[in-house]
Motif scaffolding. Structure first.
Motif, PDB file in Angstrom:
ATOM      1  N   VAL A   1      47.192  76.233 -20.755  1.00  0.00           N
ATOM      2  CA  VAL A   1      48.309  75.849 -19.884  1.00  0.00           C
ATOM      3  C   VAL A   1      49.330  76.963 -19.717  1.00  0.00           C
ATOM      4  CG1 VAL A   1      48.040  73.460 -20.643  1.00  0.00           C
ATOM      5  CG2 VAL A   1      49.771  74.878 -21.732  1.00  0.00           C
TER       6      VAL A   1
ATOM      7  N   ALA B   1      52.478  77.155 -16.940  1.00  0.00           N
ATOM      8  CA  ALA B   1      53.829  76.956 -17.471  1.00  0.00           C
ATOM      9  C   ALA B   1      54.676  78.211 -17.314  1.00  0.00           C
ATOM     10  CB  ALA B   1      53.752  76.550 -18.946  1.00  0.00           C
TER      11      ALA B   1
ATOM     12  N   MET C   1      54.161  74.760 -26.372  1.00  0.00           N
ATOM     13  CA  MET C   1      54.303  75.654 -25.219  1.00  0.00           C
ATOM     14  C   MET C   1      55.769  75.960 -24.935  1.00  0.00           C
ATOM     15  SD  MET C   1      55.238  75.387 -21.755  1.00  0.00           S
ATOM     16  CE  MET C   1      54.964  73.661 -21.406  1.00  0.00           C
TER      17      MET C   1
ATOM     18  N   SER D   1      51.415  71.005 -17.498  1.00  0.00           N
ATOM     19  CA  SER D   1      50.658  71.125 -18.744  1.00  0.00           C
ATOM     20  C   SER D   1      49.987  69.804 -19.111  1.00  0.00           C
ATOM     21  CB  SER D   1      51.587  71.573 -19.873  1.00  0.00           C
ATOM     22  OG  SER D   1      52.171  72.822 -19.585  1.00  0.00           O
TER      23      SER D   1
END
Length: 303
Positions: free
Chosen positions: A183, A187, A115, A237
């Motif tokens: 997520v 985020a 991520m 996350s």
């Protein structure tokens, strides 16, 4: 008195009336004390109702883990079984539980890394270059919020079936790709708040004018100013990954929530106790985020 003096007198009178009407006289001490007391009562009621709404279910879960539902006997055996790793006396195999815990922790780490590698450079570059493209990326990043997890599984199922058979394996760690999608909205919002709180363009232009290369600008100028947002995105996350059940269950993979569900079929007390520990871990993450944020803010103020 001529007409000009009359108009001047009227104007002064109107101005004086306006000023007099806007002047607020201080309230007596008794009224101020009564108002503070009323506000204190309202704040206490709101706080009490909120805490009761949050903690009564948790208290009920704790009591359920300590009191046997059939005999009514009080015992800490479920908690002892978790911390000793031996649930045979209660008819539960904790191997599945520890497998799910390890898988979820590994998924959390891998998901956070992917991520951050995807979002942070992309958002920084787009924030500097194009506001229109930034809005488009925001729309794409927040799109998973509007799509139910079961619908995502319907689309991801054939892809994972192909990946498992021809490219990768059936290891649950490959759920990280699906979890990155889940997520991403949270985020993205955390990192966007950090980018909007600093003047990125000015920092970049000043660094480049002093001869800094783009990697040095990114890692030594921008990233230190985004540490708090990056930590927020990472902790959020982790919390999402640890609490995810639908995708892993429908794709036939093992994680913490699937393990808790399976364990609940044999011993619901141990499953509930482990759920409380998972919630406690999430609270610890939030408290750690708050403490780290305060420490970073104080260190910046000290400089």
């Amino acid at each position: 008195m001529n007409s000009e003096d009359t108009r001047a007198f009227d104007a002064d009178g109107i101005a004086g009336a306006v000023v007099a009407s806007t002047v607020t006289f201080p309230k007596p001490p008794q009224l101020r004390a009564a108002r503070r007391a009323k506000q204190s009562v309202i704040k206490f009621v709101i706080l009490f109702v909120t805490l009761a709404f949050l903690f009564v279910p948790l208290l009920a879960m704790l009591i359920f883990t300590l009191r046997h539902p059939l005999s009514g006997r009080w015992s800490a055996a479920p908690w002892i079984a978790i911390f000793t790793g031996n649930g045979e006396s209660l008819g539960a195999d904790l191997t599945v539980l520890w497998q799910g815990v390890g898988t979820s922790l590994a998924l959390s780490a891998v998901t956070v890394v992917i991520m951050l590698l995807l979002l942070v450079p992309t958002m920084v570059i787009v924030h500097i270059r194009s506001k229109a493209l930034e809005r488009a990326i925001e729309w794409v990043a927040t799109l998973p919020l509007t799509i139910p997890a079961i619908v995502l599984v319907v689309g991801l199922g054939p892809i994972y079936r192909w990946l498992s058979a021809d490219v990768l394996s059936t290891n649950p760690i490959w759920l990280c790709f699906a979890y990155v999608i889940l997520v991403m909205p949270f985020a993205f919002r955390a990192i966007a708040v950090g980018l909007n709180s600093i003047d990125v363009k000015t920092l970049v232009e000043a660094s480049r004018s002093l001869g800094a290369s783009w990697p040095k600008v990114f890692f030594k100028v921008i990233i230190p100013n985004l540490w708090q947002s990056i930590l927020s995105a990472s902790f959020i996350s982790i919390a999402v990954v640890l609490g995810e059940y639908t995708v892993a269950s429908l794709l036939g993979r093992m994680n913490l929530q699937v393990a808790l569900y399976q364990l609940g079929q044999s011993n619901s007390q141990i499953s509930t106790a482990m759920s409380l520990l998972a919630l406690l871990f999430g609270v610890v993450l939030l408290v750690a985020l708050d403490l780290i944020s305060d420490a970073m803010r104080k260190s910046k103020e000290g400089k």
